[in-house]
Design a protein around this motif. Structure first.
Motif, PDB file in Angstrom:
ATOM      1  N   ARG A   1       0.878  -1.163   0.000  1.00 26.07           N
ATOM      2  CA  ARG A   1       0.000   0.000   0.000  1.00 26.07           C
ATOM      3  C   ARG A   1       0.919   1.218   0.000  1.00 26.07           C
ATOM      4  O   ARG A   1       2.095   1.119   0.367  1.00 26.07           O
ATOM      5  CB  ARG A   1      -0.971  -0.013   1.176  1.00 26.07           C
ATOM      6  N   THR A   2       0.395   2.357  -0.433  1.00 19.07           N
ATOM      7  CA  THR A   2       1.229   3.549  -0.530  1.00 19.07           C
ATOM      8  C   THR A   2       0.597   4.711   0.223  1.00 19.07           C
ATOM      9  O   THR A   2      -0.623   4.784   0.370  1.00 19.07           O
ATOM     10  CB  THR A   2       1.453   3.957  -1.997  1.00 19.07           C
ATOM     11  N   THR A   3       1.461   5.605   0.699  1.00 22.47           N
ATOM     12  CA  THR A   3       1.033   6.844   1.344  1.00 22.47           C
ATOM     13  C   THR A   3       1.933   7.967   0.843  1.00 22.47           C
ATOM     14  O   THR A   3       3.009   7.717   0.304  1.00 22.47           O
ATOM     15  CB  THR A   3       1.133   6.766   2.881  1.00 22.47           C
ATOM     16  N   GLY A   4       1.502   9.179   1.024  1.00 24.08           N
ATOM     17  CA  GLY A   4       2.322  10.325   0.621  1.00 24.08           C
ATOM     18  C   GLY A   4       1.890  10.844  -0.735  1.00 24.08           C
ATOM     19  O   GLY A   4       0.719  11.161  -0.936  1.00 24.08           O
ATOM     20  N   GLY A   5       2.849  10.910  -1.691  1.00 22.28           N
ATOM     21  CA  GLY A   5       2.561  11.419  -3.030  1.00 22.28           C
ATOM     22  C   GLY A   5       1.422  10.687  -3.701  1.00 22.28           C
ATOM     23  O   GLY A   5       0.625  11.263  -4.434  1.00 22.28           O
ATOM     24  N   GLU A   6       1.319   9.410  -3.467  1.00 23.17           N
ATOM     25  CA  GLU A   6       0.223   8.581  -3.982  1.00 23.17           C
ATOM     26  C   GLU A   6      -0.268   7.724  -2.827  1.00 23.17           C
ATOM     27  O   GLU A   6       0.532   7.104  -2.137  1.00 23.17           O
ATOM     28  CB  GLU A   6       0.724   7.703  -5.131  1.00 23.17           C
ATOM     29  N   THR A   7      -1.572   7.665  -2.617  1.00 26.90           N
ATOM     30  CA  THR A   7      -2.133   6.870  -1.534  1.00 26.90           C
ATOM     31  C   THR A   7      -3.032   5.796  -2.120  1.00 26.90           C
ATOM     32  O   THR A   7      -3.948   6.101  -2.885  1.00 26.90           O
ATOM     33  CB  THR A   7      -2.931   7.754  -0.562  1.00 26.90           C
ATOM     34  N   THR A   8      -2.734   4.534  -1.783  1.00 24.62           N
ATOM     35  CA  THR A   8      -3.540   3.411  -2.261  1.00 24.62           C
ATOM     36  C   THR A   8      -3.796   2.458  -1.106  1.00 24.62           C
ATOM     37  O   THR A   8      -3.064   2.444  -0.117  1.00 24.62           O
ATOM     38  CB  THR A   8      -2.820   2.618  -3.379  1.00 24.62           C
ATOM     39  N   SER A   9      -4.817   1.644  -1.266  1.00 26.90           N
ATOM     40  CA  SER A   9      -5.078   0.584  -0.296  1.00 26.90           C
ATOM     41  C   SER A   9      -4.255  -0.638  -0.698  1.00 26.90           C
ATOM     42  O   SER A   9      -3.528  -0.612  -1.695  1.00 26.90           O
ATOM     43  CB  SER A   9      -6.576   0.257  -0.252  1.00 26.90           C
ATOM     44  N   SER A  10      -4.368  -1.707   0.031  1.00 27.93           N
ATOM     45  CA  SER A  10      -3.580  -2.917  -0.217  1.00 27.93           C
ATOM     46  C   SER A  10      -3.771  -3.418  -1.648  1.00 27.93           C
ATOM     47  O   SER A  10      -4.892  -3.555  -2.127  1.00 27.93           O
ATOM     48  CB  SER A  10      -3.971  -3.992   0.787  1.00 27.93           C
ATOM     49  N   THR A  11      -2.639  -3.665  -2.332  1.00 27.27           N
ATOM     50  CA  THR A  11      -2.621  -4.052  -3.735  1.00 27.27           C
ATOM     51  C   THR A  11      -1.690  -5.234  -3.914  1.00 27.27           C
ATOM     52  O   THR A  11      -0.642  -5.315  -3.264  1.00 27.27           O
ATOM     53  CB  THR A  11      -2.086  -2.867  -4.582  1.00 27.27           C
ATOM     54  N   SER A  12      -2.016  -6.154  -4.800  1.00 28.85           N
ATOM     55  CA  SER A  12      -1.138  -7.282  -5.108  1.00 28.85           C
ATOM     56  C   SER A  12       0.218  -6.756  -5.580  1.00 28.85           C
ATOM     57  O   SER A  12       0.286  -5.781  -6.336  1.00 28.85           O
ATOM     58  CB  SER A  12      -1.778  -8.141  -6.201  1.00 28.85           C
ATOM     59  N   GLY A  13       1.286  -7.414  -5.161  1.00 31.17           N
ATOM     60  CA  GLY A  13       2.635  -6.966  -5.486  1.00 31.17           C
ATOM     61  C   GLY A  13       2.918  -6.812  -6.963  1.00 31.17           C
ATOM     62  O   GLY A  13       3.687  -5.945  -7.380  1.00 31.17           O
ATOM     63  N   GLU A  14       2.315  -7.648  -7.812  1.00 33.36           N
ATOM     64  CA  GLU A  14       2.585  -7.580  -9.254  1.00 33.36           C
ATOM     65  C   GLU A  14       1.834  -6.438  -9.939  1.00 33.36           C
ATOM     66  O   GLU A  14       2.157  -6.062 -11.049  1.00 33.36           O
ATOM     67  CB  GLU A  14       2.201  -8.896  -9.940  1.00 33.36           C
ATOM     68  N   THR A  15       0.824  -5.878  -9.292  1.00 28.22           N
ATOM     69  CA  THR A  15       0.013  -4.819  -9.892  1.00 28.22           C
ATOM     70  C   THR A  15       0.789  -3.510  -9.922  1.00 28.22           C
ATOM     71  O   THR A  15       1.332  -3.077  -8.901  1.00 28.22           O
ATOM     72  CB  THR A  15      -1.295  -4.623  -9.094  1.00 28.22           C
ATOM     73  N   LYS A  16       0.812  -2.877 -11.094  1.00 27.68           N
ATOM     74  CA  LYS A  16       1.491  -1.584 -11.235  1.00 27.68           C
ATOM     75  C   LYS A  16       0.541  -0.465 -10.834  1.00 27.68           C
ATOM     76  O   LYS A  16      -0.613  -0.444 -11.243  1.00 27.68           O
ATOM     77  CB  LYS A  16       1.959  -1.372 -12.673  1.00 27.68           C
ATOM     78  N   THR A  17       1.050   0.448 -10.022  1.00 25.71           N
ATOM     79  CA  THR A  17       0.282   1.604  -9.580  1.00 25.71           C
ATOM     80  C   THR A  17       0.981   2.867 -10.069  1.00 25.71           C
ATOM     81  O   THR A  17       2.174   3.046  -9.826  1.00 25.71           O
ATOM     82  CB  THR A  17       0.187   1.639  -8.038  1.00 25.71           C
ATOM     83  N   PRO A  18       0.258   3.760 -10.765  1.00 21.07           N
ATOM     84  CA  PRO A  18       0.864   5.016 -11.213  1.00 21.07           C
ATOM     85  C   PRO A  18       1.253   5.890 -10.026  1.00 21.07           C
ATOM     86  O   PRO A  18       0.563   5.911  -9.004  1.00 21.07           O
ATOM     87  CB  PRO A  18      -0.244   5.688 -12.035  1.00 21.07           C
ATOM     88  N   LEU A  19       2.359   6.613 -10.185  1.00 20.45           N
ATOM     89  CA  LEU A  19       2.850   7.501  -9.138  1.00 20.45           C
ATOM     90  C   LEU A  19       2.757   8.953  -9.588  1.00 20.45           C
ATOM     91  O   LEU A  19       2.900   9.249 -10.773  1.00 20.45           O
ATOM     92  CB  LEU A  19       4.318   7.179  -8.815  1.00 20.45           C
ATOM     93  N   ARG A  20       2.558   9.836  -8.635  1.00 23.42           N
ATOM     94  CA  ARG A  20       2.614  11.275  -8.887  1.00 23.42           C
ATOM     95  C   ARG A  20       4.009  11.766  -8.541  1.00 23.42           C
ATOM     96  O   ARG A  20       4.793  11.058  -7.925  1.00 23.42           O
ATOM     97  CB  ARG A  20       1.610  12.001  -8.005  1.00 23.42           C
ATOM     98  N   MET A  21       4.294  12.997  -8.907  1.00 27.79           N
ATOM     99  CA  MET A  21       5.570  13.599  -8.549  1.00 27.79           C
ATOM    100  C   MET A  21       5.634  13.783  -7.034  1.00 27.79           C
ATOM    101  O   MET A  21       4.634  14.124  -6.402  1.00 27.79           O
ATOM    102  CB  MET A  21       5.721  14.960  -9.225  1.00 27.79           C
ATOM    103  N   GLY A  22       6.786  13.509  -6.449  1.00 29.97           N
ATOM    104  CA  GLY A  22       6.983  13.697  -5.016  1.00 29.97           C
ATOM    105  C   GLY A  22       7.486  12.445  -4.337  1.00 29.97           C
ATOM    106  O   GLY A  22       8.084  11.574  -4.969  1.00 29.97           O
ATOM    107  N   VAL A  23       7.235  12.350  -3.058  1.00 28.88           N
ATOM    108  CA  VAL A  23       7.688  11.224  -2.241  1.00 28.88           C
ATOM    109  C   VAL A  23       6.494  10.328  -1.919  1.00 28.88           C
ATOM    110  O   VAL A  23       5.484  10.799  -1.413  1.00 28.88           O
ATOM    111  CB  VAL A  23       8.336  11.702  -0.922  1.00 28.88           C
ATOM    112  N   THR A  24       6.628   9.044  -2.228  1.00 29.86           N
ATOM    113  CA  THR A  24       5.596   8.060  -1.926  1.00 29.86           C
ATOM    114  C   THR A  24       6.208   6.976  -1.059  1.00 29.86           C
ATOM    115  O   THR A  24       7.255   6.422  -1.396  1.00 29.86           O
ATOM    116  CB  THR A  24       5.030   7.430  -3.215  1.00 29.86           C
ATOM    117  N   ASN A  25       5.585   6.688   0.079  1.00 34.51           N
ATOM    118  CA  ASN A  25       6.030   5.585   0.940  1.00 34.51           C
ATOM    119  C   ASN A  25       5.338   4.309   0.492  1.00 34.51           C
ATOM    120  O   ASN A  25       4.129   4.308   0.253  1.00 34.51           O
ATOM    121  CB  ASN A  25       5.705   5.874   2.396  1.00 34.51           C
ATOM    122  N   VAL A  26       6.108   3.238   0.376  1.00 32.88           N
ATOM    123  CA  VAL A  26       5.580   1.942  -0.030  1.00 32.88           C
ATOM    124  C   VAL A  26       5.706   0.999   1.159  1.00 32.88           C
ATOM    125  O   VAL A  26       6.813   0.701   1.609  1.00 32.88           O
ATOM    126  CB  VAL A  26       6.341   1.375  -1.252  1.00 32.88           C
TER     127      VAL A  26
END
Length: 156
Positions: free
Chosen positions: A104-129
């Motif tokens: 899951r990601t927080t910060g620049g992009e926030t997502t809920s729990s996602t399968s490891g193989e799934t690609k998630t688009p990122l925004r500019m900045g810092v994203t915690n994984v």
């Protein structure tokens, strides 16, 4: 006007021009070009805990998620995970396992729990994984001992 006063004023004007002329300056330019970049930085390790006899899981009681930070200078990048192929450290015995991961990601992009193989688009900045890993034994129970493996956080 008095000759002496005229000479004094002329001298003062001359010295003022000289001191002004000696205070010349130049601008020093600074430039920067920032390329599209995406970098991944390790933040904290995960911990696998026993989940029954046949599984190790960072989401099990006593386990802990691992964390990485992704720094992007523009949008257009994606994050996903690469699961390990096996343990890099394990006790003697049959320790082959099947690995699955989630993030899951927080910060620049926030997502809920996602399968490891799934690609998630990122925004500019810092994203915690925040990464979770599960290892399921393919042949037997996990033996007593130390186990270690690595999940790769990919930014592309």
């Amino acid at each position: 006007m008095n000759y002496k006063l005229h000479v004094l004023l002329s001298s003062l004007l001359f010295f003022n021009l000289i001191s002004s002329a000696s205070a010349l300056g130049a601008n020093v330019p600074f430039t920067a070009t920032i390329d599209d970049t995406c970098s991944v930085e390790f933040q904290s390790p995960g911990k696998l805990a026993r989940d029954g006899f046949y599984a190790l899981d960072s989401a099990a009681p006593g386990g802990r998620s691992g964390v990485a930070a992704i720094y992007t200078t523009s949008s257009g990048f994606n994050v996903n995970l690469r699961n390990p192929k096996g343990f890099t450290t394990a006790p003697a015995g049959d320790v082959s396992a099947t690995f699955t991961s989630e993030y899951r990601t927080t910060g620049g992009e926030t997502t809920s729990s996602t399968s490891g193989e799934t690609k998630t688009p990122l925004r500019m900045g810092v994203t915690n994984v925040i990464v979770d890993l599960r290892a399921v034994s393919e042949r037997s129970i996990f033996h007593k001992g130390r186990y270690e493996t690595f999940v790769t956080v990919v930014c592309e």
